[in-house]
Scaffold this motif. Structure first.
Motif, short mmCIF file in Angstrom:
data_model
loop_
_atom_site.label_atom_id
_atom_site.label_comp_id
_atom_site.label_asym_id
_atom_site.label_seq_id
_atom_site.Cartn_x
_atom_site.Cartn_y
_atom_site.Cartn_z
N ALA A 77 0.73 -1.25 -0.07
CA ALA A 77 -0.16 -0.02 0.01
C ALA A 77 0.88 1.29 -0.24
O ALA A 77 0.45 2.32 -0.81
N ASN A 142 -3.99 2.91 -1.73
CA ASN A 142 -3.01 1.86 -1.83
C ASN A 142 -2.33 2.14 -3.07
O ASN A 142 -2.89 1.89 -4.11
N SER A 144 -0.23 0.04 -4.73
CA SER A 144 -0.07 -1.28 -5.54
C SER A 144 -1.61 -1.29 -6.36
O SER A 144 -1.31 -1.65 -7.57
N ALA A 145 -2.71 -0.95 -5.83
CA ALA A 145 -3.90 -1.12 -6.52
C ALA A 145 -3.77 -0.21 -7.64
O ALA A 145 -4.49 -0.55 -8.62
N HIS A 146 -3.44 0.93 -7.62
CA HIS A 146 -3.42 1.97 -8.54
C HIS A 146 -2.26 1.66 -9.72
O HIS A 146 -2.85 1.76 -11.01
N ASN A 148 -0.60 -1.16 -10.41
CA ASN A 148 -1.09 -2.43 -11.08
C ASN A 148 -2.14 -2.36 -12.02
O ASN A 148 -2.46 -3.19 -12.67
N SER A 149 -3.18 -1.39 -11.77
CA SER A 149 -4.21 -1.00 -12.77
C SER A 149 -3.89 -0.36 -14.10
O SER A 149 -4.80 0.04 -14.75
N HIS A 181 -11.54 8.75 -10.14
CA HIS A 181 -12.31 7.31 -9.93
C HIS A 181 -13.73 7.57 -10.72
O HIS A 181 -14.04 6.42 -11.18
N GLN A 218 -9.37 -5.36 -15.47
CA GLN A 218 -9.02 -5.22 -13.79
C GLN A 218 -10.53 -4.83 -13.05
O GLN A 218 -10.07 -4.51 -11.89
N ILE A 220 -12.22 -2.31 -13.07
CA ILE A 220 -12.36 -0.81 -12.55
C ILE A 220 -13.55 -0.15 -13.07
O ILE A 220 -14.10 -0.28 -13.76
N GLN A 223 -16.14 4.16 -7.71
CA GLN A 223 -16.15 3.22 -6.11
C GLN A 223 -17.66 4.24 -5.58
O GLN A 223 -17.49 5.46 -5.73
N CYS A 229 -12.10 3.93 0.90
CA CYS A 229 -10.82 5.07 1.14
C CYS A 229 -11.10 5.38 2.65
O CYS A 229 -9.91 5.79 3.13
#
Length: 231
Positions: A77, A142, A144-146, A148-149, A181, A218, A220, A223, A229
């Motif tokens: 994260a 996070n 990594s979530a962003h 990796n997307s 988002h 992904q 996506i 949200q 968040c």
């Protein structure tokens, strides 16, 4: 005519109500100060660091990948702050005269600027770097979530590779996050180019088609759950 008297509990009620109003005022001032703090919202915020580290040289001129120093960004994260050992890979204390692996871009005599790094290496005490991009404690982000997307470092941090002194390039406000988002298409790119800050799409690139494919793969989507968040 008998004079009306307020019951005794009214005195206690007034004290409690006054305390609540005063406390609410203090809370509002505190929260207002927090959400407008330059560390969280002020574009251009750039505190003086204990070592004058130049991203323009390291990430720009030398083309060091962001992951060389921030090596956890794809797995965790948080993007790790590099330990002193990473700096010592190039800036060995044995080369105090400026004859380091970066001697071509560092003028002789620059070694005194690296004294805190060498001191940290000798004592084992971490360098007291000052955080620039700092969200409130009630906000969860996070990395990594962003990445990796397919969201590049540029989207949140700007062209770090062009900054002699790193500053906060984006507002980092809730409205700014929600805007991305709700409409993430323009911020998506091939994952292999996420840390290539100067990447430009080919002339025949169809951003909307690419984004549509990535969002489907992904999963996506905008949200709507606050708990994603705010935890």
């Amino acid at each position: 005519m008998q004079r009306f008297l307020f019951p005794r509990w009214v005195n206690t009620f007034l004290l409690v109500a006054g305390a609540a109003i005063a406390g609410g005022g203090l809370f509002a001032v505190a929260m207002g100060g927090l959400v407008t703090d330059p560390v969280t919202l002020n574009i251009g915020y750039k505190p003086e660091q204990p070592v004058p580290f130049s991203h323009a040289i390291h990430a720009g001129q030398l083309k060091l990948d962001c992951r060389y120093c921030h090596n956890t960004v794809f797995e965790a994260a948080h993007a790790a702050v590099p330990p002193t050992a990473t700096c010592i890979n190039c800036h060995s204390p044995k080369n105090d005269a400026g004859q380091t692996a970066l001697a071509a871009v560092h003028p002789v005599g620059s070694a005194p600027k690296l004294a805190p790094i060498h001191e940290s290496w000798k004592t084992g005490k971490s360098v007291a770097w000052k955080r620039i991009h700092n969200l409130p404690e009630f906000v969860y982000f996070n990395h990594s979530a962003h990445v990796n997307s397919g969201v590049s470092c540029v989207s949140c941090h700007g062209r770090i590779d062009q900054m002699e002194v790193v500053h906060q390039d984006k507002p980092l406000s809730m409205a700014w996050c929600i805007g991305c988002h709700q409409n993430p298409n323009e911020h998506l790119r091939p994952k292999e180019f996420v840390t290539k800050l100067d990447w430009e799409p080919p002339a025949d690139w169809d951003q909307e088609a690419f984004a549509k494919q990535v969002r489907a793969e992904q999963n996506i989507h905008p949200q709507r759950n606050c708990a994603v968040c705010h935890r």
